[in-house]
Design a protein around this motif. Sequence first.
Motif, PDB file in Angstrom:
ATOM      1  N   MET A 372     -13.319   9.370  45.331  1.00  0.00           N
ATOM      2  CA  MET A 372     -13.111  10.449  46.290  1.00  0.00           C
ATOM      3  C   MET A 372     -13.987  10.250  47.533  1.00  0.00           C
ATOM      4  O   MET A 372     -13.537  10.482  48.661  1.00  0.00           O
ATOM      5  CB  MET A 372     -13.421  11.788  45.631  1.00  0.00           C
ATOM      6  N   PHE A 385      -7.371  15.552  52.272  1.00  0.00           N
ATOM      7  CA  PHE A 385      -8.165  16.419  51.401  1.00  0.00           C
ATOM      8  C   PHE A 385      -8.915  17.502  52.182  1.00  0.00           C
ATOM      9  O   PHE A 385      -8.879  18.671  51.825  1.00  0.00           O
ATOM     10  CB  PHE A 385      -9.160  15.583  50.586  1.00  0.00           C
ATOM     11  N   ILE A 390      -3.269  18.396  50.916  1.00  0.00           N
ATOM     12  CA  ILE A 390      -2.935  18.183  49.516  1.00  0.00           C
ATOM     13  C   ILE A 390      -2.230  19.402  48.916  1.00  0.00           C
ATOM     14  O   ILE A 390      -1.491  19.293  47.935  1.00  0.00           O
ATOM     15  CB  ILE A 390      -4.226  17.871  48.706  1.00  0.00           C
TER      16      ILE A 390
END
Length: 551
Positions: A372, A385, A390
């Motif tokens: 991530m 993100f 998302i």
Amino acid sequence: MNNKKCSAPPTETVDVLIVGYGPVGAALAALLGRHGVDTLVVDKNHDILLMPRAIALDNEALRILQLAGLAEDAFDKIVIPEVRMHCTVLGQFARANTTGCIDGHPKLVTFYQPDLERALREQVAQLASVTSLGGLELESFAEEQDCIIALLRDAEGQSHRVRARYLIGADGASSRVRGLIGQDFGGHTYAEDWLIVDAGNRERVAIDHVEFHCDPRRPTPHMPAPGGRERWEFMLQPGETRERMESPESIARLMAPWIDARDLQIERKAVYRFHARCCERFSKGRVFLVGDAAHITPPFVGQGLVAGLRDVANLGWKLAWVLRGQASSAILESYDTERRPHAKAMIDMAKFMGRLVMPRNRLSAVLIHGLMRALALTPATRRYFEELEIKPRNAFARGLFAPRRRGERLIRGGLFPQAWVRTARQEVQLSDAALGDQLTLVGFDVDPLTLLSAEQIEAWTRAGGGFLHLAARGKGAGASQAFAEDLNHAILPLAPRGTLVAVRPDRHIMHHGPATQADDLMRTCLALLGSPDCTDQGVCFTIAEPPRMSA
């Protein structure tokens, strides 16, 4: 505002019977009441439950509450500027930017659920067509040719018979209504036990954002709430019991990194099991499920209550149009078609976020959180993100709208945007107020009334339709009272000048097209509703009645 006590039998005949008077049931009652639908809401409790439950709402949920009649200051909120995710090894590895507004509302707020429920009940109490009663549980029901006959049991064990055109199960995760129609949750579930702790007296010391401590030993979401509150959620480990974890000693130990035990003021503590479940159908005949009765979302993206509010916004206006004879009952089939796929997509996203929050071990944490962190290094994936791309868009693949076309900025089946406008009376307001509670034909820099014949205007009005001329800032209303200026030029650039947009009462787009196709657009919309007026132009579909239910 609490339910009335059932000292006398409830009214025997209503249009809609809602079982469950939590925030989802109350929001549906408010929406139906605004349309004048004769509604009875029942709940086994008289009072609002003071328990730690939902805490987050997004801009879509706030817009639906606006639609239900709640003013911006109807209940306290804290605007959340960002969500941070921390790893014990890597530190902060991801964030979401929740600052700013979408469609006139903050992207993310936290709230205190009893405050929201009081505000909704106060709104419902002002609506003459809605009655709420406490101390009643649904015992059974059966379907007749044109109605549901429900038996309600009061606290003394006496049964009361209610005849309703439609029955709505808003009675939560253990829904009695869902069980009676044979839609109990099947298959496997995502189930985890968590201890939720709400601490009070945290004014001036609480954090101002949401953070997830993604420690594989004890994942812990942490967030502020109105009224000087903060919430922590601690994942239970195998072998840890409710009694042990809710003890003062355990809570003081868990809270030690944040609060000294001597300063700890606990408002609420409870162990909850988080699930991920979704029914195979949200309706059966004249019975509909909303909120947790239809689907249960893990809390990691704050979408549980939001999903229930989307349900009632979608269902409420359709029930009203059918009950008033402005649409065929077949449109009610679109509730399941539109809502279930999006609810499932939100559940899947919450499960994905849960895997980020709850790595199984230290190695998994390093791998997942490291990935991530690496993804955040590239602009495209960081935006995906951080800017919440998302999140599944609330745009339907199939349902009660005209087929969409590629490349259009206004998406048929998607939400019509909201922005600040000024009306012909010089009132500055959010544009949903100018749209009103009806099905609205919006003209982009054109008055739709000038494009239609008197017969077409009458047919649209009979189908529950209204009109709005949306113009650029500085243009006068002329003779039109259904007029608004797009003050910040936020809506008009989304389509060419002269575009007509049919906006449903739930603010989803039914159809749009150029002014030269006004006749076709209107006939298509009337056909979608199953309106008798669409036969005037020979465009009506044959739409079957919904299947009957086996009681």
